[in-house]
Design a protein around this motif. Structure first.
Motif, PDB file in Angstrom:
ATOM      1  N   ILE A  45     -23.046  80.282 -26.343  1.00  0.00           N
ATOM      2  CA  ILE A  45     -21.630  79.941 -26.145  1.00  0.00           C
ATOM      3  C   ILE A  45     -21.445  79.147 -24.856  1.00  0.00           C
ATOM      4  O   ILE A  45     -20.784  78.093 -24.840  1.00  0.00           O
ATOM      5  N   ALA A  46     -22.020  79.626 -23.753  1.00  0.00           N
ATOM      6  CA  ALA A  46     -21.873  78.938 -22.461  1.00  0.00           C
ATOM      7  C   ALA A  46     -22.495  77.543 -22.508  1.00  0.00           C
ATOM      8  O   ALA A  46     -21.892  76.572 -22.019  1.00  0.00           O
ATOM      9  N   PHE A  47     -23.680  77.433 -23.109  1.00  0.00           N
ATOM     10  CA  PHE A  47     -24.353  76.131 -23.196  1.00  0.00           C
ATOM     11  C   PHE A  47     -23.556  75.164 -24.065  1.00  0.00           C
ATOM     12  O   PHE A  47     -23.398  73.985 -23.725  1.00  0.00           O
ATOM     13  N   THR A  48     -23.046  75.634 -25.191  1.00  0.00           N
ATOM     14  CA  THR A  48     -22.291  74.787 -26.112  1.00  0.00           C
ATOM     15  C   THR A  48     -21.029  74.246 -25.453  1.00  0.00           C
ATOM     16  O   THR A  48     -20.710  73.051 -25.563  1.00  0.00           O
ATOM     17  N   ILE A  49     -20.318  75.110 -24.759  1.00  0.00           N
ATOM     18  CA  ILE A  49     -19.066  74.686 -24.105  1.00  0.00           C
ATOM     19  C   ILE A  49     -19.363  73.678 -22.996  1.00  0.00           C
ATOM     20  O   ILE A  49     -18.676  72.657 -22.867  1.00  0.00           O
ATOM     21  N   LEU A  63     -13.778  81.035 -20.915  1.00  0.00           N
ATOM     22  CA  LEU A  63     -14.699  81.645 -21.876  1.00  0.00           C
ATOM     23  C   LEU A  63     -16.145  81.549 -21.387  1.00  0.00           C
ATOM     24  O   LEU A  63     -16.932  82.487 -21.558  1.00  0.00           O
ATOM     25  N   THR A  64     -16.500  80.430 -20.743  1.00  0.00           N
ATOM     26  CA  THR A  64     -17.834  80.294 -20.152  1.00  0.00           C
ATOM     27  C   THR A  64     -18.049  81.331 -19.067  1.00  0.00           C
ATOM     28  O   THR A  64     -19.107  81.966 -18.985  1.00  0.00           O
ATOM     29  N   GLN A  65     -17.039  81.503 -18.225  1.00  0.00           N
ATOM     30  CA  GLN A  65     -17.138  82.514 -17.171  1.00  0.00           C
ATOM     31  C   GLN A  65     -17.267  83.916 -17.754  1.00  0.00           C
ATOM     32  O   GLN A  65     -18.016  84.759 -17.234  1.00  0.00           O
ATOM     33  N   LEU A  66     -16.547  84.166 -18.854  1.00  0.00           N
ATOM     34  CA  LEU A  66     -16.623  85.470 -19.510  1.00  0.00           C
ATOM     35  C   LEU A  66     -18.030  85.730 -20.046  1.00  0.00           C
ATOM     36  O   LEU A  66     -18.563  86.840 -19.915  1.00  0.00           O
ATOM     37  N   SER A  67     -18.649  84.708 -20.622  1.00  0.00           N
ATOM     38  CA  SER A  67     -20.019  84.847 -21.132  1.00  0.00           C
ATOM     39  C   SER A  67     -20.996  85.147 -20.003  1.00  0.00           C
ATOM     40  O   SER A  67     -21.878  86.014 -20.138  1.00  0.00           O
ATOM     41  N   CYS A  68     -20.842  84.458 -18.879  1.00  0.00           N
ATOM     42  CA  CYS A  68     -21.718  84.709 -17.720  1.00  0.00           C
ATOM     43  C   CYS A  68     -21.523  86.122 -17.181  1.00  0.00           C
ATOM     44  O   CYS A  68     -22.504  86.810 -16.832  1.00  0.00           O
ATOM     45  N   LEU A  69     -20.270  86.561 -17.112  1.00  0.00           N
ATOM     46  CA  LEU A  69     -19.984  87.917 -16.645  1.00  0.00           C
ATOM     47  C   LEU A  69     -20.602  88.963 -17.567  1.00  0.00           C
ATOM     48  O   LEU A  69     -21.168  89.965 -17.103  1.00  0.00           O
ATOM     49  N   LEU A 300     -20.624  74.284 -32.350  1.00  0.00           N
ATOM     50  CA  LEU A 300     -21.898  74.929 -32.684  1.00  0.00           C
ATOM     51  C   LEU A 300     -22.580  74.230 -33.860  1.00  0.00           C
ATOM     52  O   LEU A 300     -23.809  74.059 -33.863  1.00  0.00           O
ATOM     53  N   LYS A 301     -21.786  73.820 -34.838  1.00  0.00           N
ATOM     54  CA  LYS A 301     -22.351  73.111 -35.993  1.00  0.00           C
ATOM     55  C   LYS A 301     -22.933  71.772 -35.572  1.00  0.00           C
ATOM     56  O   LYS A 301     -24.008  71.367 -36.045  1.00  0.00           O
ATOM     57  N   LYS A 302     -22.255  71.066 -34.665  1.00  0.00           N
ATOM     58  CA  LYS A 302     -22.771  69.786 -34.178  1.00  0.00           C
ATOM     59  C   LYS A 302     -24.100  69.980 -33.450  1.00  0.00           C
ATOM     60  O   LYS A 302     -25.049  69.210 -33.636  1.00  0.00           O
ATOM     61  N   LYS A 303     -24.166  71.010 -32.618  1.00  0.00           N
ATOM     62  CA  LYS A 303     -25.413  71.279 -31.894  1.00  0.00           C
ATOM     63  C   LYS A 303     -26.538  71.635 -32.864  1.00  0.00           C
ATOM     64  O   LYS A 303     -27.683  71.216 -32.687  1.00  0.00           O
ATOM     65  N   TRP A 304     -26.204  72.414 -33.895  1.00  0.00           N
ATOM     66  CA  TRP A 304     -27.212  72.812 -34.862  1.00  0.00           C
ATOM     67  C   TRP A 304     -27.747  71.608 -35.637  1.00  0.00           C
ATOM     68  O   TRP A 304     -28.949  71.510 -35.890  1.00  0.00           O
ATOM     69  N   ARG A 305     -26.844  70.671 -35.988  1.00  0.00           N
ATOM     70  CA  ARG A 305     -27.277  69.464 -36.690  1.00  0.00           C
ATOM     71  C   ARG A 305     -28.196  68.621 -35.813  1.00  0.00           C
ATOM     72  O   ARG A 305     -29.187  68.057 -36.287  1.00  0.00           O
ATOM     73  N   LYS A 306     -27.866  68.541 -34.521  1.00  0.00           N
ATOM     74  CA  LYS A 306     -28.724  67.786 -33.598  1.00  0.00           C
ATOM     75  C   LYS A 306     -30.101  68.426 -33.462  1.00  0.00           C
ATOM     76  O   LYS A 306     -31.135  67.735 -33.427  1.00  0.00           O
ATOM     77  N   ILE A 307     -30.131  69.756 -33.418  1.00  0.00           N
ATOM     78  CA  ILE A 307     -31.419  70.462 -33.302  1.00  0.00           C
ATOM     79  C   ILE A 307     -32.251  70.228 -34.550  1.00  0.00           C
ATOM     80  O   ILE A 307     -33.475  69.990 -34.471  1.00  0.00           O
TER      81      ILE A 307
END
Length: 311
Positions: A45-49, A63-69, A300-307
């Protein structure tokens, strides 16, 4: 050094799940799996954002801060729990116990105030959409996050100093990490002043941000109900529902743990509550936000397609 000299006790024994030792292997596998899954989910989540420019908005910054916490919050206690499940009763030094309590409270309270900041963000987005970009500028967002960490550090330090500056008449902690409530059971003499201090600090750390969240959502719901467009109402509700689910679960379990007197303490119940808000909540946060948020799912779908293209 200061903490070490406040009492003759140099270490504690964490009893953990000693009453169900036959389930230790199963619990170890389950908790280790949940820990790895939580780390992966929050990291994704943090990487995607951070890597998607369309998500560089205040809501996703929080939301990124929440994931890190959540990653830090869980990492404070899971290693000790896993150690306990492997070897049984764990001996923990006084300093390590104090540090564990401090960082657990630090990250936990910071998350309380961060959730309040997220509700404030939704309040401005729904109730003052034309002024939203001004009201929630990058400087304001950074200040709210910094304030959350400062409040977390202050509460963690106060609770830790209160607890470890008091005379303790035992070394066996009936819990799987250095929690406040089981440590109160070890205090000597009249513990009421210490219990009252814990409740007062908990009111500030849990109840005050929760009241801000309640007020924000009362205003949000009132504004949504006055919208003429049904599509606008649905969109506004969808942007707030994920946050509201997270808030309800986190504050419900944490509040039931801390906002009550010591005589209602029950070791088995409190261990379950601790697992709920310290292990399950960090896992549920990314799931709730990703499954109920079209923008996050799209990224997330865009990142998955790139991977897939790379492989």
């Amino acid at each position: 050094m200061i903490l070490g000299n406040l009492s003759g006790l140099s270490e504690f024994r964490l009893l953990g799940f000693s009453g169900i030792s036959h389930l230790h292997p199963l619990l170890f596998v389950v908790l280790l799996s949940l820990y790895i899954l939580t780390l992966m989910a929050n990291t994704v989540i943090a990487f995607t954002i951070n890597s998607d420019n369309t998500l560089h908005t205040p809501m996703y910054f929080f939301l990124t801060q929440l994931s890190c916490l959540d990653i830090c919050y869980l990492s404070v206690i899971i290693p000790t729990i896993l150690e306990n499940l492997m070897v049984g009763t764990v001996s923990i030094s006084r300093t390590r116990c104090a540090m564990q309590m401090f960082f657990f409270l630090f990250f936990g309270v910071a998350e309380c105030f961060l959730l309040a900041a997220m509700s404030l963000d939704r309040y401005f987005a729904v109730c003052y959409p034309l002024h939203y970009t001004i009201l929630m500028g990058s400087r304001v967002c950074r200040s709210l996050v910094a304030g959350s960490y400062i409040c977390g550090a202050a509460v963690g330090l106060i609770h830790t100093l209160i607890t470890f500056s008091s005379p303790l008449c035992g070394s066996a902690i009936d819990h799987f990490f250095c929690e406040i409530q089981p440590l109160l059971d070890l205090l000597c003499g009249n513990t009421f002043p210490r219990e009252l201090q814990v409740i007062v600090v908990a009111v500030f750390a849990i109840l005050s941000p929760f009241l801000l969240i309640i007020y924000s959502y009362i205003c949000i719901i009132s504004t949504i109900l006055h919208m003429a467009s049904a599509e606008g109402q649905q969109k506004a509700f969808s942007t707030c529902s994920s946050h509201l689910l997270v808030v309800t679960f986190f504050y419900g379990t944490a509040g039931s743990m801390y906002l009550r007197p010591k005589y209602t303490y029950c070791a088995s119940v409190d261990k379950f509550l601790s697992l709920s808000y310290s292990v399950l909540t960090p896992l549920l946060n990314p799931i709730i936000y990703s499954l109920r948020n079209k923008e996050v799912k799209g990224a997330l779908k865009k990142k998955w397609r790139k991977i897939k293209l790379v492989w």
